[in-house]
Design a protein around this motif. Structure first.
Motif, PDB file in Angstrom:
ATOM      1  N   LYS A 176      -8.777  61.844  56.676  1.00 16.85           N
ATOM      2  CA  LYS A 176      -8.176  60.527  56.911  1.00 16.85           C
ATOM      3  C   LYS A 176      -7.015  60.271  55.960  1.00 16.85           C
ATOM      4  O   LYS A 176      -7.117  60.486  54.748  1.00 16.85           O
ATOM      5  CB  LYS A 176      -9.223  59.417  56.813  1.00 16.85           C
ATOM      6  CG  LYS A 176      -9.973  59.284  55.512  1.00 16.85           C
ATOM      7  CD  LYS A 176     -11.009  58.173  55.639  1.00 16.85           C
ATOM      8  CE  LYS A 176     -11.863  58.050  54.390  1.00 16.85           C
ATOM      9  NZ  LYS A 176     -12.900  57.027  54.516  1.00 16.85           N
ATOM     10  N   ASP A 177      -5.908  59.857  56.547  1.00 13.76           N
ATOM     11  CA  ASP A 177      -4.673  59.567  55.821  1.00 13.76           C
ATOM     12  C   ASP A 177      -4.176  60.804  55.072  1.00 13.76           C
ATOM     13  O   ASP A 177      -3.678  60.704  53.951  1.00 13.76           O
ATOM     14  CB  ASP A 177      -4.896  58.401  54.854  1.00 13.76           C
ATOM     15  CG  ASP A 177      -3.589  57.755  54.411  1.00 13.76           C
ATOM     16  OD1 ASP A 177      -2.578  57.923  55.120  1.00 13.76           O
ATOM     17  OD2 ASP A 177      -3.567  57.097  53.357  1.00 13.76           O
ATOM     18  N   ARG A 178      -4.311  61.972  55.717  1.00 13.19           N
ATOM     19  CA  ARG A 178      -3.891  63.221  55.083  1.00 13.19           C
ATOM     20  C   ARG A 178      -3.147  64.111  56.061  1.00 13.19           C
ATOM     21  O   ARG A 178      -3.291  63.987  57.271  1.00 13.19           O
ATOM     22  CB  ARG A 178      -5.108  63.967  54.524  1.00 13.19           C
ATOM     23  CG  ARG A 178      -5.584  63.421  53.178  1.00 13.19           C
ATOM     24  CD  ARG A 178      -6.834  64.123  52.749  1.00 13.19           C
ATOM     25  NE  ARG A 178      -7.109  63.904  51.335  1.00 13.19           N
ATOM     26  CZ  ARG A 178      -8.294  64.085  50.790  1.00 13.19           C
ATOM     27  NH1 ARG A 178      -9.320  64.490  51.529  1.00 13.19           N
ATOM     28  NH2 ARG A 178      -8.487  63.879  49.506  1.00 13.19           N
ATOM     29  N   GLU A 179      -2.370  65.033  55.486  1.00  6.74           N
ATOM     30  CA  GLU A 179      -1.599  65.992  56.267  1.00  6.74           C
ATOM     31  C   GLU A 179      -1.994  67.410  55.846  1.00  6.74           C
ATOM     32  O   GLU A 179      -2.822  67.609  54.957  1.00  6.74           O
ATOM     33  CB  GLU A 179      -0.095  65.776  56.022  1.00  6.74           C
ATOM     34  CG  GLU A 179       0.403  64.354  56.245  1.00  6.74           C
ATOM     35  CD  GLU A 179       0.659  64.047  57.707  1.00  6.74           C
ATOM     36  OE1 GLU A 179       0.506  64.968  58.551  1.00  6.74           O
ATOM     37  OE2 GLU A 179       1.001  62.891  58.019  1.00  6.74           O
ATOM     38  N   LEU A 229      -3.962  72.164  52.051  1.00 10.05           N
ATOM     39  CA  LEU A 229      -3.528  73.376  51.357  1.00 10.05           C
ATOM     40  C   LEU A 229      -3.612  73.204  49.842  1.00 10.05           C
ATOM     41  O   LEU A 229      -3.960  74.141  49.120  1.00 10.05           O
ATOM     42  CB  LEU A 229      -2.102  73.741  51.779  1.00 10.05           C
ATOM     43  CG  LEU A 229      -1.944  74.188  53.232  1.00 10.05           C
ATOM     44  CD1 LEU A 229      -0.475  74.450  53.545  1.00 10.05           C
ATOM     45  CD2 LEU A 229      -2.785  75.427  53.510  1.00 10.05           C
ATOM     46  N   PHE A 230      -3.313  72.003  49.361  1.00 10.88           N
ATOM     47  CA  PHE A 230      -3.413  71.748  47.924  1.00 10.88           C
ATOM     48  C   PHE A 230      -4.869  71.872  47.471  1.00 10.88           C
ATOM     49  O   PHE A 230      -5.152  72.485  46.424  1.00 10.88           O
ATOM     50  CB  PHE A 230      -2.867  70.362  47.596  1.00 10.88           C
ATOM     51  CG  PHE A 230      -3.014  69.980  46.142  1.00 10.88           C
ATOM     52  CD1 PHE A 230      -2.125  70.463  45.196  1.00 10.88           C
ATOM     53  CD2 PHE A 230      -4.051  69.154  45.722  1.00 10.88           C
ATOM     54  CE1 PHE A 230      -2.266  70.131  43.846  1.00 10.88           C
ATOM     55  CE2 PHE A 230      -4.196  68.820  44.390  1.00 10.88           C
ATOM     56  CZ  PHE A 230      -3.307  69.307  43.444  1.00 10.88           C
ATOM     57  N   ILE A 238      -6.475  75.919  59.916  1.00 11.02           N
ATOM     58  CA  ILE A 238      -5.646  76.102  58.719  1.00 11.02           C
ATOM     59  C   ILE A 238      -6.459  76.777  57.611  1.00 11.02           C
ATOM     60  O   ILE A 238      -6.012  77.741  56.972  1.00 11.02           O
ATOM     61  CB  ILE A 238      -5.098  74.748  58.234  1.00 11.02           C
ATOM     62  CG1 ILE A 238      -4.131  74.157  59.263  1.00 11.02           C
ATOM     63  CG2 ILE A 238      -4.401  74.894  56.880  1.00 11.02           C
ATOM     64  CD1 ILE A 238      -3.779  72.701  59.009  1.00 11.02           C
ATOM     65  N   ALA A 239      -7.664  76.268  57.372  1.00 11.72           N
ATOM     66  CA  ALA A 239      -8.503  76.820  56.314  1.00 11.72           C
ATOM     67  C   ALA A 239      -8.884  78.261  56.620  1.00 11.72           C
ATOM     68  O   ALA A 239      -8.890  79.125  55.725  1.00 11.72           O
ATOM     69  CB  ALA A 239      -9.751  75.961  56.134  1.00 11.72           C
ATOM     70  N   ARG A 240      -9.210  78.558  57.865  1.00  9.15           N
ATOM     71  CA  ARG A 240      -9.588  79.930  58.222  1.00  9.15           C
ATOM     72  C   ARG A 240      -8.419  80.887  58.057  1.00  9.15           C
ATOM     73  O   ARG A 240      -8.587  82.035  57.625  1.00  9.15           O
ATOM     74  CB  ARG A 240     -10.120  79.950  59.657  1.00  9.15           C
ATOM     75  CG  ARG A 240     -10.597  81.329  60.132  1.00  9.15           C
ATOM     76  CD  ARG A 240     -11.684  81.889  59.231  1.00  9.15           C
ATOM     77  NE  ARG A 240     -12.937  81.166  59.374  1.00  9.15           N
ATOM     78  CZ  ARG A 240     -13.872  81.118  58.429  1.00  9.15           C
ATOM     79  NH1 ARG A 240     -13.675  81.718  57.250  1.00  9.15           N
ATOM     80  NH2 ARG A 240     -14.995  80.462  58.618  1.00  9.15           N
ATOM     81  N   GLU A 241      -7.213  80.422  58.395  1.00 11.64           N
ATOM     82  CA  GLU A 241      -6.033  81.269  58.237  1.00 11.64           C
ATOM     83  C   GLU A 241      -5.793  81.624  56.775  1.00 11.64           C
ATOM     84  O   GLU A 241      -5.461  82.768  56.453  1.00 11.64           O
ATOM     85  CB  GLU A 241      -4.813  80.540  58.808  1.00 11.64           C
ATOM     86  CG  GLU A 241      -3.503  81.293  58.629  1.00 11.64           C
ATOM     87  CD  GLU A 241      -2.288  80.487  59.050  1.00 11.64           C
ATOM     88  OE1 GLU A 241      -1.164  80.969  58.832  1.00 11.64           O
ATOM     89  OE2 GLU A 241      -2.465  79.364  59.575  1.00 11.64           O
ATOM     90  N   HIS A 242      -5.978  80.657  55.888  1.00 13.84           N
ATOM     91  CA  HIS A 242      -5.688  80.882  54.473  1.00 13.84           C
ATOM     92  C   HIS A 242      -6.887  81.431  53.705  1.00 13.84           C
ATOM     93  O   HIS A 242      -6.706  82.001  52.615  1.00 13.84           O
ATOM     94  CB  HIS A 242      -5.209  79.580  53.817  1.00 13.84           C
ATOM     95  CG  HIS A 242      -3.832  79.173  54.237  1.00 13.84           C
ATOM     96  ND1 HIS A 242      -3.582  78.494  55.419  1.00 13.84           N
ATOM     97  CD2 HIS A 242      -2.619  79.358  53.645  1.00 13.84           C
ATOM     98  CE1 HIS A 242      -2.277  78.289  55.523  1.00 13.84           C
ATOM     99  NE2 HIS A 242      -1.680  78.782  54.474  1.00 13.84           N
ATOM    100  N   CYS A 243      -8.080  81.263  54.251  1.00 11.96           N
ATOM    101  CA  CYS A 243      -9.294  81.695  53.543  1.00 11.96           C
ATOM    102  C   CYS A 243     -10.228  82.392  54.532  1.00 11.96           C
ATOM    103  O   CYS A 243     -11.265  81.834  54.926  1.00 11.96           O
ATOM    104  CB  CYS A 243      -9.996  80.499  52.915  1.00 11.96           C
ATOM    105  SG  CYS A 243      -8.929  79.385  52.001  1.00 11.96           S
TER     106      CYS A 243
END
Length: 485
Positions: free
Chosen positions: A81-84, A89-90, A132-137
């Protein structure tokens, strides 16, 4: 390998203790004692740190885990919520720096103070967040949420269809919403067993007192019926000690039942001290010693634990005759069907990229003049003027109408495109001022034989810099450089 991942891989029942990370040295010291013990009734025990559920002054999940001597066993939550994308990634990079590698990804509940008539609050919803998380981790343990406590076909069906998307996006396990309806716990397990690849599931539970029930009745997605409240109140009238003992007994019994149902573990909230943990352990041991040998036997005891002389029978569903998985009797209204037919026909004519009319329209909106400056703003204004009255468009810059049965995701107060959040109640939006748009979308998809679209099409997130510009040029000239979600 993390403690949770190892337990799930080995098929060992696990106890996950949910913690709202508060700036309280005494609360953190009490948590450290629990974590150091490391087990409950022989089951592995680990903490899970909630995200954005309490006060703004609360610690972040990273800060909460960092306060422990051994943070690596912690399951961190990420609320979109209220995030991009950049916020996720951070957190991922910060977790990597601290050796943390298990994450529960949630869209999140309503942002405090947000009303639908105010400026939109954008959510990074769980499906693209998982991608996104699976791609980076690729090797991390990633979880997602499921709320089976739904009592209308549209909201219940949409929940399970979105859960299929979460599996496709890379979820390794599910955590269920807090709930007390055993029939819905069994329903969720039945759904999971029907999937091509089964994943372990945890179920949220709590020591439910009358005071907590009063608070939870206002929490979106949690079902506390009036008959439950009445029984809890009657128990408290006998004595606080009696009510406390009965609530603890039910919590222990519910955990034992979850294991019998095939759940991989219990995700428990409301336990704050080692003494409370030890009391729960003793109650679990007593329930295990009661020779509950079958799920049928357990269900009888569960319902018996919610009875009291003179009290009405407890019902866990908000209304009688509520929907159960497998029932299918809703259909789109005539207006919904006509609207879908009209918009899909217009889309086929103008945006198919094949017919002469579509090619001509595509050629006209991809001229260099429309890409910058006043002309770009004018094209944006034209698209918004045409589409806002028709579908509620907020010109997100990457139109997703084809994948959402022409129900614009921007009309959801959270901007969710892949399916509903867990906060609906009897098809009503968490904001209470409208029917959930995903319930409407479910009816249309069912009537148009398009339900697989709601289970298989993973819709990317909208990047922050893409909003408030025309989507038409990109539709006909896709930008290869746009990051995938």
């Amino acid at each position: 390998m993390s403690k949770l991942k190892q337990a799930l891989n080995e098929g060992r029942f696990v106890y996950v203790l949910e913690v709202v990370p508060q700036q309280s040295p005494s609360r953190l010291a009490a948590l450290e004692k629990i974590v150091q013990r490391g087990h409950l009734a022989g089951w592995p025990l680990l903490p899970a740190f909630a995200d954005r559920v309490g006060l703004h002054s609360d610690l972040s999940p990273l800060e909460g885990a960092g306060a422990l001597a051994d943070p690596a066993s912690s399951l961190l939550h990420f609320s979109g919520k209220d995030r991009e994308r950049a916020d996720l990634l951070f957190q991922i990079e910060s977790m990597k720096a601290r050796g943390l590698e298990q994450l529960l990804l949630l869209s999140g509940d309503r942002l405090p103070g947000h009303h639908p008539d105010q400026a939109p609050v954008h959510y990074l919803e769980s499906v693209p967040a998982l991608q996104i998380a699976r791609e980076h981790c690729p090797d991390w343990l990633l979880g997602a949420a499921l709320n089976p406590f739904k009592y209308r076909e549209e909201e219940g069906g949409a929940q399970y269809l979105k859960a299929q998307k979460k599996l496709l996006a890379g979820a390794d396990f599910f955590t269920l919403q807090l709930g007390f309806d055993a029939a819905k716990h069994i329903e969720a397990q039945t759904w999971m067993r029907a999937q091509e690849r089964m994943k372990p599931m945890l179920a949220c539970v709590m020591n439910l007192t009358d005071k907590r029930a009063a608070v939870l009745q206002a929490v979106p997605g949690i079902v506390i019926t009036e008959s439950m409240r009445e029984l809890l109140g009657r128990e408290q009238q006998v004595s606080l000690a009696y009510a406390s003992a009965r609530s603890l007994e039910r919590l222990a019994l519910q955990i034992v039942g979850l294991q019998l149902m095939g759940y991989a573990g219990a995700h428990v909230s409301g336990v704050h001290t080692l003494d409370e943990l030890l009391s729960l352990e003793q109650a679990i041991t007593e329930q295990q010693d009661n020779s509950i040998t079958s799920l049928t036997d357990w269900v009888e005891r569960w319902h018996a634990s919610w009875r009291m002389p003179g009290a009405p029978q407890v019902c866990f569903a908000p209304e009688t005759g509520a929907w159960e998985m497998g029932q299918s009797d809703v259909t789109a209204t005539r207006r919904e069907r006509l609207r879908y037919t009209l918009l899909s026909t217009v889309h086929g004519q103008l945006f198919s990229r094949t017919g002469w009319l579509s090619r001509a329209f595509g050629w006209s909106v991809t001229r260099p003049i429309w890409k910058v400056g006043v002309a770009a703003n004018a094209l944006h204004a034209v698209e918004r003027t045409v589409k806002r009255p028709l579908v509620g468009c907020d010109t997100c810059g990457r139109c997703r109408l084809q994948d959402t049965l022409y129900v614009c995701p921007e009309t959801c107060p959270k901007g969710l495109a892949n399916g509903p959040c867990g906060g609906t109640r009897l098809n009503r939006c968490e904001f209470s001022d409208r029917e959930c748009v995903h319930s409407v979308k479910y009816r249309i998809a069912k009537s148009a034989n398009q339900l697989p679209v709601l289970a298989q099409t993973l819709i990317p997130c909208i990047e922050a810099g893409s909003r408030h510009r025309s989507s038409w040029p990109e539709w006909f000239e896709p930008e290869d450089s746009t990051p995938g979600c």
